[in-house]
Design an enzyme around this catalytic site. Structure first.
Site, PDB file in Angstrom:
ATOM      1  N   LYS A   1       0.848  -1.205   0.000  1.00 19.80           N
ATOM      2  CA  LYS A   1       0.000   0.000   0.000  1.00 19.80           C
ATOM      3  C   LYS A   1       0.878   1.247   0.000  1.00 19.80           C
ATOM      4  O   LYS A   1       0.615   2.200  -0.734  1.00 19.80           O
ATOM      5  CB  LYS A   1      -0.940  -0.002   1.212  1.00 19.80           C
ATOM      6  CG  LYS A   1      -2.130  -0.910   1.015  1.00 19.80           C
ATOM      7  CD  LYS A   1      -2.915  -1.153   2.277  1.00 19.80           C
ATOM      8  CE  LYS A   1      -3.916  -2.278   2.028  1.00 19.80           C
ATOM      9  NZ  LYS A   1      -4.563  -2.800   3.233  1.00 19.80           N
TER      10      LYS A   1
ATOM     11  N   GLN B   1      -5.594  -2.232   9.068  1.00 15.32           N
ATOM     12  CA  GLN B   1      -5.421  -3.526   8.411  1.00 15.32           C
ATOM     13  C   GLN B   1      -6.060  -4.643   9.250  1.00 15.32           C
ATOM     14  O   GLN B   1      -5.820  -4.748  10.453  1.00 15.32           O
ATOM     15  CB  GLN B   1      -3.911  -3.797   8.225  1.00 15.32           C
ATOM     16  CG  GLN B   1      -3.597  -5.037   7.411  1.00 15.32           C
ATOM     17  CD  GLN B   1      -4.037  -4.926   5.964  1.00 15.32           C
ATOM     18  OE1 GLN B   1      -4.016  -3.858   5.364  1.00 15.32           O
ATOM     19  NE2 GLN B   1      -4.453  -6.037   5.393  1.00 15.32           N
TER      20      GLN B   1
ATOM     21  N   ASP C   1     -11.838   2.021   3.059  1.00 16.05           N
ATOM     22  CA  ASP C   1     -12.099   0.582   2.922  1.00 16.05           C
ATOM     23  C   ASP C   1     -13.569   0.310   2.593  1.00 16.05           C
ATOM     24  O   ASP C   1     -13.912  -0.787   2.141  1.00 16.05           O
ATOM     25  CB  ASP C   1     -11.798  -0.123   4.252  1.00 16.05           C
ATOM     26  CG  ASP C   1     -10.475  -0.868   4.268  1.00 16.05           C
ATOM     27  OD1 ASP C   1     -10.039  -1.302   3.187  1.00 16.05           O
ATOM     28  OD2 ASP C   1      -9.907  -1.017   5.363  1.00 16.05           O
TER      29      ASP C   1
HETATM   30  N1  GUN Z   1      -7.286  -7.386   5.163  1.00 18.88           N
HETATM   31  C1  GUN Z   1      -7.484  -8.090   4.020  1.00 18.88           C
HETATM   32  N2  GUN Z   1      -8.069  -7.317   3.095  1.00 18.88           N
HETATM   33  C2  GUN Z   1      -8.250  -6.107   3.650  1.00 18.88           C
HETATM   34  C3  GUN Z   1      -8.794  -4.883   3.183  1.00 18.88           C
HETATM   35  O1  GUN Z   1      -9.254  -4.752   2.049  1.00 18.88           O
HETATM   36  N3  GUN Z   1      -8.788  -3.862   4.072  1.00 18.88           N
HETATM   37  C4  GUN Z   1      -8.318  -3.988   5.334  1.00 18.88           C
HETATM   38  N4  GUN Z   1      -8.378  -2.927   6.129  1.00 18.88           N
HETATM   39  N5  GUN Z   1      -7.792  -5.105   5.800  1.00 18.88           N
HETATM   40  C5  GUN Z   1      -7.768  -6.152   4.960  1.00 18.88           C
END
Ligand code: GUN
Length: 284
Positions: free
Chosen positions: A52, A96, A119
């Site tokens: 990211k 996350q 998200d």
């Molecule tokens: N863990 C796995 N996929 C995601 C996601 O799209 N967003 C977040 N915040 N955590 C994740």
């Protein structure tokens, strides 16, 4: 011969568009900023967070990383989120998942203000999505729809079957396909005679987390398959929820793993972050 849906190329295009819009934000005031919170040392999460940050850098998005130890309390995470909510220079906040067991995911997700919830997990954004209103769409489902759009798949009036009813993928994908005027069936582990259902589909989206779950006998010749799964075997080889090699001669188009849905998720996160910043800066 089936067409391969090139997620890598489509994600690069989405990132390029996000980069242009990020530059417009910078020219109008400041670059978009994304805060990413990682609690603990889950190795897969650490890789996601690193990727990211890389994507942010490539798109001209300022990346703020908060790496907290595994014994951080829920209260401490909520306090950090409250600070980021109040920080006028932060556009997007992402915590996350999964979180350590002593921290409630719902408490964390609900604490992020909907305007910064890139998200798309906050109940306000979930509700808006289901109402068909403007909102932050969760990144993987948004990526699935973008792949179909970029491939030129006309969903209007078509039968779409989604396998897997998770809050993060299956349910929002079903909602988005419905908004595109597809006739949607959302299947799951209790669905009776699943192959009979999937064989009716023009488009199958599989998100069950089981390697090679979707087999060639489960799809109609000419169907389009979008594979959201990702599995790594002992040799490090990646594969998806669909039996790609067996499906390739049967379908009209399919996403590979890797290089299909995977690269789209972070690209759509960049798009959501730029969208948050544009709204924040009132760029329309
Ligand atoms: N863990 C796995 N996929 C995601 C996601 O799209 N967003 C977040 N915040 N955590 C994740």
């Amino acid at each position: 011969m089936a067409a391969l849906i090139d997620g890598k190329a489509i994600a690069a295009k989405v990132r390029e568009q996000a980069k242009e819009k990020a530059a417009q934000c910078a020219a109008a005031g400041r670059a978009p900023a994304l805060a990413v919170i990682l609690v603990g040392e889950d190795p897969a999460s650490a890789v996601y967070v690193k990727n990211k940050a890389k994507a942010c850098e490539a798109c001209g998005v300022r990346s703020l990383e908060y790496r907290l130890p595994a014994d951080t309390t829920e209260r401490q995470v909520l306090e950090l989120i409250a600070d980021l909510n109040a920080d006028d220079t932060v556009d997007g906040i992402l915590c996350q998942l999964p979180l350590p067991g002593h921290i409630r995911e719902t408490a964390v997700v609900n604490a992020i203000v909907p305007e910064k919830d890139v998200d798309g997990f906050h109940p306000v954004n979930v509700g808006r999505l289901h109402l068909g209103e403007d909102c932050f769409v969760p990144c993987t489902p948004a990526g699935v729809i973008r792949l179909l759009e970029e491939t030129g798949v006309d969903l209007c009036g078509k039968r779409a079957v989604v396998i897997g009813r998770s809050n993060i993928v299956g349910k929002p994908v079903a909602s988005l396909l419905t908004a595109k005027n597809a006739t949607v069936t959302l299947c799951h582990s209790r669905t009776e005679n699943l192959p009979a259902v999937t064989r009716e589909a023009d488009v199958v989206v599989v998100a069950v987390g089981k390697k090679h779950f979707l087999t060639a006998d489960m799809v109609r010749p000419g169907a389009v398959v979008i594979d959201v799964g990702i599995h790594r075997d002992e040799t490090g080889k990646l594969s998806g929820d669909a039996d790609f090699d067996a499906l390739l001669p049967v379908v009209s188009a399919i996403t590979p793993v890797p290089g299909g849905v995977g690269p789209m998720t972070i690209a759509m996160l960049m798009e959501n972050t730029v969208k948050a910043c544009r709204a924040h800066l009132r760029l329309g």
